[in-house]
Design a protein around this motif. Structure first.
Motif, PDB file in Angstrom:
ATOM      1  N   LEU A 141     -23.202 -19.898  22.355  1.00 17.76           N
ATOM      2  CA  LEU A 141     -21.987 -19.122  22.121  1.00 17.76           C
ATOM      3  C   LEU A 141     -21.333 -18.667  23.421  1.00 17.76           C
ATOM      4  O   LEU A 141     -20.104 -18.567  23.502  1.00 17.76           O
ATOM      5  N   PHE A 142     -22.159 -18.406  24.431  1.00 14.84           N
ATOM      6  CA  PHE A 142     -21.610 -17.928  25.701  1.00 14.84           C
ATOM      7  C   PHE A 142     -21.047 -19.060  26.561  1.00 14.84           C
ATOM      8  O   PHE A 142     -20.188 -18.822  27.421  1.00 14.84           O
ATOM      9  N   LEU A 143     -21.528 -20.269  26.352  1.00 14.54           N
ATOM     10  CA  LEU A 143     -21.160 -21.386  27.220  1.00 14.54           C
ATOM     11  C   LEU A 143     -19.643 -21.588  27.335  1.00 14.54           C
ATOM     12  O   LEU A 143     -19.114 -21.658  28.459  1.00 14.54           O
ATOM     13  N   PRO A 144     -18.887 -21.693  26.233  1.00 12.15           N
ATOM     14  CA  PRO A 144     -17.434 -21.883  26.381  1.00 12.15           C
ATOM     15  C   PRO A 144     -16.729 -20.692  27.002  1.00 12.15           C
ATOM     16  O   PRO A 144     -15.715 -20.852  27.689  1.00 12.15           O
ATOM     17  N   ILE A 145     -17.267 -19.493  26.797  1.00 14.27           N
ATOM     18  CA  ILE A 145     -16.656 -18.290  27.362  1.00 14.27           C
ATOM     19  C   ILE A 145     -16.837 -18.256  28.872  1.00 14.27           C
ATOM     20  O   ILE A 145     -15.898 -17.954  29.626  1.00 14.27           O
ATOM     21  N   PHE A 146     -18.040 -18.581  29.337  1.00  9.70           N
ATOM     22  CA  PHE A 146     -18.301 -18.600  30.768  1.00  9.70           C
ATOM     23  C   PHE A 146     -17.562 -19.761  31.443  1.00  9.70           C
ATOM     24  O   PHE A 146     -17.184 -19.654  32.610  1.00  9.70           O
ATOM     25  N   GLU A 147     -17.373 -20.854  30.707  1.00 11.25           N
ATOM     26  CA  GLU A 147     -16.617 -21.990  31.242  1.00 11.25           C
ATOM     27  C   GLU A 147     -15.161 -21.590  31.502  1.00 11.25           C
ATOM     28  O   GLU A 147     -14.591 -21.911  32.551  1.00 11.25           O
ATOM     29  N   GLU A 148     -14.554 -20.887  30.558  1.00 15.10           N
ATOM     30  CA  GLU A 148     -13.177 -20.431  30.731  1.00 15.10           C
ATOM     31  C   GLU A 148     -13.076 -19.388  31.842  1.00 15.10           C
ATOM     32  O   GLU A 148     -12.121 -19.388  32.617  1.00 15.10           O
TER      33      GLU A 148
END
Length: 277
Positions: free
Chosen positions: A85-92
């Motif tokens: 769940l955190f992966l796309p948020i940290f990517e952005e």
């Protein structure tokens, strides 16, 4: 096993008992789905994040206390690795460019998502679990995170390896697959939780794997209009009794609409006996 009421009626949820594993009630959090970005409901209990899976069969109801719930669906909570769940948020958040790996940012900046206050419950969880896929700089007592492509890829390799070993134990059809088909099935399942770009494509390139271009199946998402607490069935029954008392004495009788999909079992038998007499 727990049940609760919302504007659509009574729902049945199968999950671990929070009173048996800790002192905190669970929270239903509205978060972004890691693959689609759509609003999805998750259960957060005693520091463990769980996704809600929906199972439905025709012509099924539930006996819940003194009521019959017309909605015969089952909602089952299963643990999910929060890194997904955190992966796309940290990517952005890292604002990566072609010639720059991105910026280091604090968790308060990264986890603040407009319209999704539920992420604030996950700040301590993010600090612990995201170290496996991030570079970290410490300045004084503050920590700053930046997603690292190499670490993310290593983490995905680990997930593929563990899942590939587990699938044959769950289903004999997976055990009968050859090495290439087994790897394809594993990455396809993992692909339901990561975006195609960049992570799924990067993983497939490094594994020399071409996934079949199939349309993803439609997934039923658990409805979640707001964050709420999930208590035990006993506390919910007590709340139901207090609601009934307030409906008899005050102007809040309209709340009875919450029970339009349920019937009181005692009243049903009383009506049946009167009709015979």
């Amino acid at each position: 096993m727990t049940w609760w009421k919302d504007i659509d009626g009574t729902r049945l949820l199968i999950a671990s008992d929070s009173s048996a594993t800790g002192n905190n009630d669970g929270h239903l959090l509205s978060l972004r789905h890691p693959k689609t970005g759509h609003e999805t409901c998750y259960l957060f209990v005693n520091g463990v994040l769980q996704e809600l899976n929906w199972f439905k069969q025709s012509y099924r109801s539930w006996f819940l206390g003194n009521y019959i719930s017309e909605d015969g669906c089952i909602y089952a909570a299963t643990t999910i690795d929060p890194v997904f769940l955190f992966l796309p948020i940290f990517e952005e958040a890292r604002l990566k460019k072609a010639d720059c790996p991105g910026k280091f940012r604090s968790l308060d900046e990264i986890i603040f998502i407009d319209g999704y206050p539920g992420y604030q419950h996950l700040l301590p969880l993010a600090e612990n679990c995201m170290q496996v896929v991030c570079e970290i700089k410490e300045i004084g007592s503050s920590k700053y995170f930046r997603l690292d492509d190499t670490k993310v890829l290593a983490w995905l390799y680990c997930k593929v390896s563990k899942l590939k070993q587990t699938l044959p134990l769950l289903d004999k059809n997976y055990a009968a697959q050859d090495e290439k088909d087994a790897l394809t099935s594993t990455v396809s399942i993992l692909g339901e939780y990561v975006k195609d770009e960049p992570w799924l494509s990067l993983l497939c390139d490094n594994l020399n794997l071409n996934l079949p271009n199939e349309k993803a199946p439609k997934v039923e998402v658990f409805p979640c209009a707001m964050e709420s607490n999930v208590g035990s069935s006993t506390s919910l029954q007590e709340k139901s009794r207090s609601d009934k008392k307030s409906n008899r004495t005050g102007k809040q009788a309209k709340k009875v609409k919450l029970e339009t999909k349920s019937q009181n079992i005692k009243e049903m038998f009383c009506r049946a006996s009167r009709s015979r007499s």
